[in-house]
Enzyme design. Structure first.
Site, PDB file in Angstrom:
ATOM      1  N   LYS A  93      -6.323   1.617   0.806  1.00 13.35           N
ATOM      2  CA  LYS A  93      -5.547   1.102   1.931  1.00 13.35           C
ATOM      3  C   LYS A  93      -6.174   1.403   3.291  1.00 13.35           C
ATOM      4  O   LYS A  93      -5.921   0.693   4.267  1.00 13.35           O
ATOM      5  CB  LYS A  93      -4.123   1.668   1.881  1.00 13.35           C
ATOM      6  N   GLU A 115       4.862  -1.546   7.069  1.00 12.49           N
ATOM      7  CA  GLU A 115       5.731  -1.314   5.923  1.00 12.49           C
ATOM      8  C   GLU A 115       4.974  -0.472   4.920  1.00 12.49           C
ATOM      9  O   GLU A 115       3.746  -0.443   4.929  1.00 12.49           O
ATOM     10  CB  GLU A 115       6.125  -2.649   5.290  1.00 12.49           C
ATOM     11  N   SER A 383      -7.873   2.132  -7.524  1.00 12.95           N
ATOM     12  CA  SER A 383      -7.480   1.901  -6.137  1.00 12.95           C
ATOM     13  C   SER A 383      -6.852   3.099  -5.453  1.00 12.95           C
ATOM     14  O   SER A 383      -6.759   3.130  -4.223  1.00 12.95           O
ATOM     15  CB  SER A 383      -6.523   0.707  -6.060  1.00 12.95           C
TER      16      SER A 383
END
Length: 432
Positions: A93, A115, A383
């Site tokens: 991210k 968010e 991830s």
């Protein structure tokens, strides 16, 4: 077809999917963002600054790791893990959060909002805001806050305000709604940093572009480590689509690479028990984009479920739907039980605790690898790291039982028939 999909048309559509379905008050901020991104992303100075931050601050390139013990345990293809879990903040991210935060500051914004579901995007955004001197407000559903308490504390320690969302399902969908409401009122000084390849144009392409570094690096690393720039199979979990497109985009033009996205199969096939949009969704509009959405017969947004909060989301990014239609990416699903089993398997064979989101991709690899020749390569986007999910895994194990007393536990991933560990144990009538 693949090249066309890399850029939406002038209206922001990937074929029939995408677009801008937002209130009139957001049309101007979205147009400003699109102009700013198109202008600054082409500037060498911006690209150099972003590259320097990703290299010297975030920790790129992330390693490509040949999971030899896992490959040997499964007895088939060779498995390579793209270690996004080793990026600063523990997930992919940060690539997008730094990119969008840098763009926001360059465009003159003083505040960012976002968010978050699993908390990893929130942590990444708070990190990028602290790095770049921006005020930060994060919206998170109370259901996700309860199961991701460590990340909530992390965000607050980084100086972000975390706003609890106690509406609807109290998860990611509702957090996005609140972030959009905030942006309507303060778009002059505020940038909305969406964490996945969803939402109105230009977000799907912005998020994809900031994450494609994952696949681009993997191609170069495979060449050095395995003598080829293309795996036989590339696998990634799919929530909105950020980590999947981050890996897959680099291989879209090479038809030799089979690409598989793994959705959240949850606890069952009934609507509300899973988050598998390609298995149970319909074409609809949500959060500003036209795409595949989980909804009931009246068109109301359905509840979703996944043990992985980052996959617990009723829609999927529009570009992935187009690539599904073009038969360029296959989609399947993994259940909660299979993801938990894959979490344990990687932990005990390689000493790596994967995020439960990533464990869904690994769960499919568990089934696929034994069927392929040993010379084949499976590239998996790992991830995120699993420390955020330890309490969820322990609660699941406590509820359904551990595999310690099961002689087949060590073989659960070797053969599809060895399912005792991956299947939830039936509860007693008293606890049902």
């Amino acid at each position: 077809m693949a090249r066309v999909a890399l850029r939406p048309d002038a209206r922001g559509y990937f074929g029939p999917y995408g677009g801008r379905f937002v209130p009139e008050t957001l049309m101007a901020p979205l147009a400003e963002l699109a102009r700013g991104y198109d202008h600054w992303s082409r500037k060498r100075s911006f690209r150099r600054q972003l590259r320097d931050l990703l290299t010297h601050y975030a920790g790129r390139p992330t390693p490509l790791y040949h999971a030899e013990r896992l490959s040997e345990r499964l007895g088939g293809a060779q498995i390579y893990l793209k270690r996004e879990d080793l990026l600063l903040t523990g997930s992919h991210k940060l690539n997008n959060a730094i990119g969008q935060a840098l763009l926001a500051r360059t465009m003159g914004k003083q505040r960012v909002i976002a968010e978050t579901g699993a908390g990893q995007h929130g942590v990444a955004t708070a990190t990028a805001a602290a790095l770049l001197g921006l005020e930060c407000t994060l919206y998170m559903g109370v259901a996700d806050m309860e199961r991701q308490r460590v990340n909530v504390d992390f965000m607050q320690l980084l100086g972000a305000e975390v706003v609890a969302v106690d509406r609807g399902s109290k998860t990611l969908k509702d957090a996005i709604n609140e972030a959009l409401r905030d942006w309507v009122g303060r778009s002059a000084d505020t940038a909305l940093i969406l964490g996945s390849a969803v939402g109105p144009e230009p977000y799907p392409r912005i998020v994809r572009d900031f994450h494609r570094v994952i696949g681009d690096e993997a191609r170069r690393q495979l060449k050095r480590q395995a003598g080829t720039m293309t795996p036989d199979v590339a696998v990634a979990c799919v929530g909105g689509g950020s980590n999947a497109l981050g890996l897959f985009t680099a291989f879209l033009d090479d038809r030799r690479v089979r690409m598989i996205g793994v959705e959240a199969g949850g606890s069952g096939n009934v609507l509300g028990q899973h988050a598998a949009r390609f298995a149970g969704g319909q074409l609809g509009v949500l959060h500003g984009t036209r795409t595949m959405v989980l909804q009931d017969e009246e068109g109301q947004i359905a509840g979703t479920h996944s043990v992985a909060p980052g996959l617990d989301y009723p829609l999927v990014g529009p570009e992935l739907v187009l690539l599904r239609d073009a038969k360029r990416i296959e989609f399947t699903q993994a259940s909660d039980a299979e993801a938990i089993a894959a979490f344990h398997l990687l932990s005990q064979t390689e000493g790596i605790l994967p995020a439960l989101e990533s464990a869904h991709a690994l769960a499919h690899v568990v089934k696929l690898a034994p069927r392929l020749p040993r010379k084949h390569i499976i590239l998996v986007n790992l991830s995120g790291r699993g420390d955020k999910d330890l309490q969820s895994v322990l609660r699941y194990d406590a509820e359904y039982g551990q595999a310690e007393d099961d002689p087949e536990a060590a073989r659960v991933a070797v053969h599809p028939a060895a399912r005792k560990w991956a299947e939830p144990r039936e509860k007693s009538k008293e606890t049902s």
